[in-house]
Design a protein around this motif. Structure first.
Motif, PDB file in Angstrom:
ATOM      1  N   VAL A 153      -6.878 -13.361  22.721  1.00 49.69           N
ATOM      2  CA  VAL A 153      -8.078 -12.836  23.419  1.00 49.69           C
ATOM      3  C   VAL A 153      -8.220 -11.432  23.165  1.00 49.69           C
ATOM      4  O   VAL A 153      -7.626 -10.276  23.287  1.00 49.69           O
ATOM      5  CB  VAL A 153      -7.912 -13.291  24.780  1.00 49.69           C
ATOM      6  CG1 VAL A 153      -9.045 -12.827  25.714  1.00 49.69           C
ATOM      7  CG2 VAL A 153      -7.491 -14.561  25.122  1.00 49.69           C
ATOM      8  N   ILE A 154      -9.662 -11.132  22.485  1.00 46.13           N
ATOM      9  CA  ILE A 154     -10.004  -9.690  22.193  1.00 46.13           C
ATOM     10  C   ILE A 154     -10.743  -9.126  23.444  1.00 46.13           C
ATOM     11  O   ILE A 154     -11.955  -9.712  23.702  1.00 46.13           O
ATOM     12  CB  ILE A 154     -10.659  -9.750  20.840  1.00 46.13           C
ATOM     13  CG1 ILE A 154      -9.838 -10.165  19.738  1.00 46.13           C
ATOM     14  CG2 ILE A 154     -11.384  -8.261  20.418  1.00 46.13           C
ATOM     15  CD1 ILE A 154     -10.451 -10.170  18.466  1.00 46.13           C
ATOM     16  N   GLY A 155     -10.176  -8.140  23.873  1.00 45.79           N
ATOM     17  CA  GLY A 155     -10.861  -7.581  25.007  1.00 45.79           C
ATOM     18  C   GLY A 155     -10.288  -6.224  25.327  1.00 45.79           C
ATOM     19  O   GLY A 155      -8.689  -6.408  25.391  1.00 45.79           O
ATOM     20  N   GLU A 222      -5.508  -8.872   8.887  1.00 43.26           N
ATOM     21  CA  GLU A 222      -6.978  -8.643   8.695  1.00 43.26           C
ATOM     22  C   GLU A 222      -7.387  -8.070   9.971  1.00 43.26           C
ATOM     23  O   GLU A 222      -8.500  -7.099  10.148  1.00 43.26           O
ATOM     24  CB  GLU A 222      -7.660  -9.795   8.477  1.00 43.26           C
ATOM     25  CG  GLU A 222      -7.380 -10.304   6.987  1.00 43.26           C
ATOM     26  CD  GLU A 222      -8.057 -11.583   6.655  1.00 43.26           C
ATOM     27  OE1 GLU A 222      -9.069 -11.752   6.250  1.00 43.26           O
ATOM     28  OE2 GLU A 222      -7.631 -12.719   7.387  1.00 43.26           O
ATOM     29  N   LEU A 223      -6.973  -8.575  11.076  1.00 40.44           N
ATOM     30  CA  LEU A 223      -7.248  -7.979  12.576  1.00 40.44           C
ATOM     31  C   LEU A 223      -6.926  -6.579  12.663  1.00 40.44           C
ATOM     32  O   LEU A 223      -7.895  -5.478  12.845  1.00 40.44           O
ATOM     33  CB  LEU A 223      -6.506  -8.743  13.668  1.00 40.44           C
ATOM     34  CG  LEU A 223      -7.192  -9.917  14.308  1.00 40.44           C
ATOM     35  CD1 LEU A 223      -6.327 -10.530  15.169  1.00 40.44           C
ATOM     36  CD2 LEU A 223      -8.660  -9.497  14.819  1.00 40.44           C
ATOM     37  N   MET A 224      -5.745  -6.110  12.371  1.00 41.83           N
ATOM     38  CA  MET A 224      -5.371  -4.745  12.141  1.00 41.83           C
ATOM     39  C   MET A 224      -6.274  -3.856  11.356  1.00 41.83           C
ATOM     40  O   MET A 224      -6.660  -2.781  11.770  1.00 41.83           O
ATOM     41  CB  MET A 224      -3.974  -4.536  11.954  1.00 41.83           C
ATOM     42  CG  MET A 224      -3.069  -5.050  13.010  1.00 41.83           C
ATOM     43  SD  MET A 224      -1.291  -4.600  12.939  1.00 41.83           S
ATOM     44  CE  MET A 224      -0.865  -5.750  11.453  1.00 41.83           C
ATOM     45  N   ARG A 225      -6.624  -4.282  10.463  1.00 39.58           N
ATOM     46  CA  ARG A 225      -7.496  -3.606   9.312  1.00 39.58           C
ATOM     47  C   ARG A 225      -8.869  -3.206   9.727  1.00 39.58           C
ATOM     48  O   ARG A 225      -9.445  -2.342   9.546  1.00 39.58           O
ATOM     49  CB  ARG A 225      -7.604  -4.182   7.701  1.00 39.58           C
ATOM     50  CG  ARG A 225      -6.022  -4.133   7.041  1.00 39.58           C
ATOM     51  CD  ARG A 225      -6.285  -4.627   5.837  1.00 39.58           C
ATOM     52  NE  ARG A 225      -4.868  -4.846   4.951  1.00 39.58           N
ATOM     53  CZ  ARG A 225      -4.235  -3.599   4.415  1.00 39.58           C
ATOM     54  NH1 ARG A 225      -4.800  -2.299   4.947  1.00 39.58           N
ATOM     55  NH2 ARG A 225      -3.170  -3.847   4.039  1.00 39.58           N
ATOM     56  N   GLU A 226      -9.354  -4.466  10.406  1.00 34.12           N
ATOM     57  CA  GLU A 226     -10.692  -4.425  11.019  1.00 34.12           C
ATOM     58  C   GLU A 226     -10.662  -3.219  11.990  1.00 34.12           C
ATOM     59  O   GLU A 226     -11.712  -2.566  12.352  1.00 34.12           O
ATOM     60  CB  GLU A 226     -11.137  -5.561  11.382  1.00 34.12           C
ATOM     61  CG  GLU A 226     -12.483  -5.817  12.199  1.00 34.12           C
ATOM     62  CD  GLU A 226     -13.587  -4.949  11.112  1.00 34.12           C
ATOM     63  OE1 GLU A 226     -14.729  -4.812  11.750  1.00 34.12           O
ATOM     64  OE2 GLU A 226     -13.708  -5.196   9.964  1.00 34.12           O
ATOM     65  N   TYR A 227      -9.864  -3.591  12.991  1.00 39.28           N
ATOM     66  CA  TYR A 227      -9.581  -2.325  13.978  1.00 39.28           C
ATOM     67  C   TYR A 227      -9.577  -0.905  13.537  1.00 39.28           C
ATOM     68  O   TYR A 227     -10.420  -0.376  14.097  1.00 39.28           O
ATOM     69  CB  TYR A 227      -8.724  -2.752  14.883  1.00 39.28           C
ATOM     70  CG  TYR A 227      -8.581  -1.746  16.276  1.00 39.28           C
ATOM     71  CD1 TYR A 227      -9.460  -1.938  17.395  1.00 39.28           C
ATOM     72  CD2 TYR A 227      -7.617  -0.699  16.222  1.00 39.28           C
ATOM     73  CE1 TYR A 227      -9.399  -1.073  18.362  1.00 39.28           C
ATOM     74  CE2 TYR A 227      -7.559   0.224  17.331  1.00 39.28           C
ATOM     75  CZ  TYR A 227      -8.480   0.055  18.280  1.00 39.28           C
ATOM     76  OH  TYR A 227      -8.374   0.801  19.274  1.00 39.28           O
ATOM     77  N   GLU A 294     -17.310  -8.598  15.733  1.00 38.47           N
ATOM     78  CA  GLU A 294     -18.233  -8.469  16.721  1.00 38.47           C
ATOM     79  C   GLU A 294     -17.341  -8.423  17.889  1.00 38.47           C
ATOM     80  O   GLU A 294     -17.714  -7.320  18.941  1.00 38.47           O
ATOM     81  CB  GLU A 294     -19.319  -9.601  17.057  1.00 38.47           C
ATOM     82  CG  GLU A 294     -20.482  -9.101  18.244  1.00 38.47           C
ATOM     83  CD  GLU A 294     -21.201 -10.326  18.393  1.00 38.47           C
ATOM     84  OE1 GLU A 294     -22.122 -10.352  19.278  1.00 38.47           O
ATOM     85  OE2 GLU A 294     -21.370 -11.239  17.819  1.00 38.47           O
ATOM     86  N   ALA A 295     -16.336  -9.347  18.212  1.00 36.80           N
ATOM     87  CA  ALA A 295     -15.605  -9.088  19.583  1.00 36.80           C
ATOM     88  C   ALA A 295     -14.834  -7.699  19.539  1.00 36.80           C
ATOM     89  O   ALA A 295     -14.681  -7.350  20.592  1.00 36.80           O
ATOM     90  CB  ALA A 295     -14.478 -10.340  19.275  1.00 36.80           C
ATOM     91  N   ILE A 296     -14.359  -7.031  18.492  1.00 35.96           N
ATOM     92  CA  ILE A 296     -13.550  -5.855  18.481  1.00 35.96           C
ATOM     93  C   ILE A 296     -14.794  -4.743  18.783  1.00 35.96           C
ATOM     94  O   ILE A 296     -14.445  -3.973  19.775  1.00 35.96           O
ATOM     95  CB  ILE A 296     -13.072  -5.794  17.311  1.00 35.96           C
ATOM     96  CG1 ILE A 296     -11.878  -6.538  16.889  1.00 35.96           C
ATOM     97  CG2 ILE A 296     -12.507  -3.958  17.108  1.00 35.96           C
ATOM     98  CD1 ILE A 296     -11.136  -6.463  15.548  1.00 35.96           C
TER      99      ILE A 296
END
Length: 501
Positions: A153-155, A222-227, A294-296
């Motif tokens: 859950v991204i928030g 990929e999540l870490m790189r995008e953040y 978009e969620a991040i």
């Protein structure tokens, strides 16, 4: 078929209102003017803002305390789990779910809504297995149960997202296990809440399990790189095959705010793909979840909005913050240095030196140091202080003010500046004025959101200098306010000793 009840809806029972998802769901239900009954072990910890919300004391491990809470309820949300338990969390979850299911059945509750975890296969981690077992126990009661299964859950504030962001912010080079390449289907907290609210009125025959996820299937890497991309930092990720789950969880406890035992339960689940394999949710609910980028972005924007809405004159007094301690205080991920001074003038006069700050007026204290900081910023490729300010009297929102930009302005009350100089993080300088005809209080707040260890070191290393400069500035603003005979007369520029150094 289960259809929405005509007329006013019976009470909705909400558990987990002190948690991340439950607290946000409570706000949404209150905004919808639903009659909510919150079940909690700590009534004082639930902030209910509407007269249609009631707080009842109870514990899912005590079945007798559940019976009065269930009376007259049509829909009950079960948002409870025992991840922080030192040991035997599976048994606690099992007992809690059985108690809740039995009490709901005996009270004639029509529907239970539960949020569990995604995952498939026979070798799931103990955490995921327990979450799915809870769903089966609830459905086995005979009460119609809607179980949503979600991945990350991204928030801002969610456990998995906070773990991810701390790893990225604190470690320029990350030695990671192979599970960083495992696929997940992260979902924004707004979309999770949309599903939970939609479950109130959806028409179903019997119980159902819905797998929910965002628009993208991505790896944790990929999540870490995008953040990292969105906060403007470079990070190197080096997978290490021999990094075990136990070592990973202990390491996680050192570099993130997550307890090592909670981190171990999360990490045990990470080697398992958590992706949506069923399209049932898409067919039943008119919801189109957003993608992870978009969620991040929304998580970061919402965090900024909530932080920007903080009134420091209220926060310092009501929360018992002690801004005089070294380094100020932490407010979430941000570091805050706040101070105030009283002046025997009305608020318009007290605010006059603030609204004319910068440009030709200067910064009231240490102007040569401010100019030196601007010169250093210019050498580093920043904007420096050469921009000045467009209007010497009124700081328009969005306008440049030396190496700051005006983010918020309320006449005679508030000015917030966002720093545009080169920094290992993001910075704000805020002024607030409260007062009446007899006197006013001026509050000055310096706010810093550090990026990585360098940003934290920057804040604490320069804190004595910054504290000295900001205190001197506030004192001189108070002097200027006393010297201003009325808001309409020009404000004389005040020289300080440091101007002549």
């Amino acid at each position: 078929m289960t259809a929405p009840s005509p007329g006013p809806r019976p009470p909705i029972l909400l558990t987990g209102a002190t948690g991340y998802v439950g607290g946000r769901l409570l706000r949404l239900l209150e905004e919808r003017r639903e009659h909510v009954r919150c079940l909690t072990r700590r009534p004082e910890a639930v902030a209910a803002h509407r007269d249609r919300t009631t707080i009842v004391t109870g514990d899912v491990l005590d079945v007798e305390s559940l019976r009065p809470a269930m009376r007259g309820v049509e829909t009950a949300y079960y948002l409870v789990h025992s991840m922080t338990a030192a040991a035997g969390f599976e048994e606690q979850d099992r007992r809690a779910a059985a108690n809740f299911a039995a009490a709901a059945r005996d009270a004639g509750v029509h529907r239970i809504v539960y949020l569990g975890g995604l995952g498939a296969g026979n070798e799931l981690s103990s955490h995921l297995s327990s979450r799915q077992e809870v769903g089966r126990i609830l459905a086995g009661s005979g009460v119609q149960t809607i179980e949503f299964r979600a991945s990350i859950v991204i928030g801002s504030g969610s456990l998995s997202f906070e773990m991810l962001r701390k790893l990225v912010e604190r470690l320029p080079v990350m030695l990671t296990p192979r599970w960083v390449r495992t696929r997940a289907q992260p979902i924004a907290i707004e979309d999770v809440l949309a599903y939970l609210v939609a479950a109130l009125d959806v028409e179903l025959d019997g119980s159902a399990v819905f797998e929910i996820g965002g628009a993208d299937q991505v790896s944790y890497e990929e999540l870490m790189r995008e953040y990292a991309r969105q906060i403007g930092v470079r990070r190197r990720i080096v997978p290490v095959p021999l990094l075990t789950a136990r070592l990973s969880s202990l390491w996680l406890g050192l570099v993130t705010p997550v307890y090592a035992r909670v981190g171990r339960k999360l990490i045990d689940s990470l080697p398992h793909e958590t992706v949506v394999r069923s399209a049932a949710a898409e067919r039943v609910f008119p919801i189109s979840p957003r993608g992870y980028r978009e969620a991040i972005a929304r998580a970061l924007a919402n965090e900024d909005r909530e932080f920007a809405e903080t009134r420091w004159s209220d926060a310092v007094s009501s929360a018992g913050l002690r801004p005089e301690r070294y380094g100020g205080v932490r407010h979430g991920k941000r570091l805050v240095d706040s101070r105030s001074i009283h002046v025997p003038v009305p608020s318009a006069r007290a605010f006059r030196p603030i609204r004319t700050i910068g440009g030709e007026t200067g910064w009231y204290f240490g102007n040569r140091l401010w100019r030196l900081r601007g010169f250093v910023d210019l050498l580093a490729g920043g904007v420096g202080v050469r921009r000045g300010r467009r209007d010497p009297e009124t700081p328009a929102v969005g306008s440049a003010l030396d190496f700051w930009r005006v983010e918020a302005y309320e006449p005679d009350r508030l000015l917030r500046l966002h720093a545009e100089m080169k920094l290992p993080g993001r910075a704000w300088l805020q002024f607030e004025v409260d007062g009446d005809d007899s006197g006013s209080t001026i509050r000055q707040t310096a706010i810093f959101h550090p990026t990585g260890l360098l940003g934290t070191a920057y804040w604490y290393g320069l804190f004595p200098v910054h504290s000295w400069i900001f205190k001197g500035m506030l004192d001189e603003i108070a002097v200027a306010a006393r010297r201003t005979p009325n808001p309409g007369r020009p404000l004389p520029r005040i020289a300080t000793d440091l101007d002549h150094v």
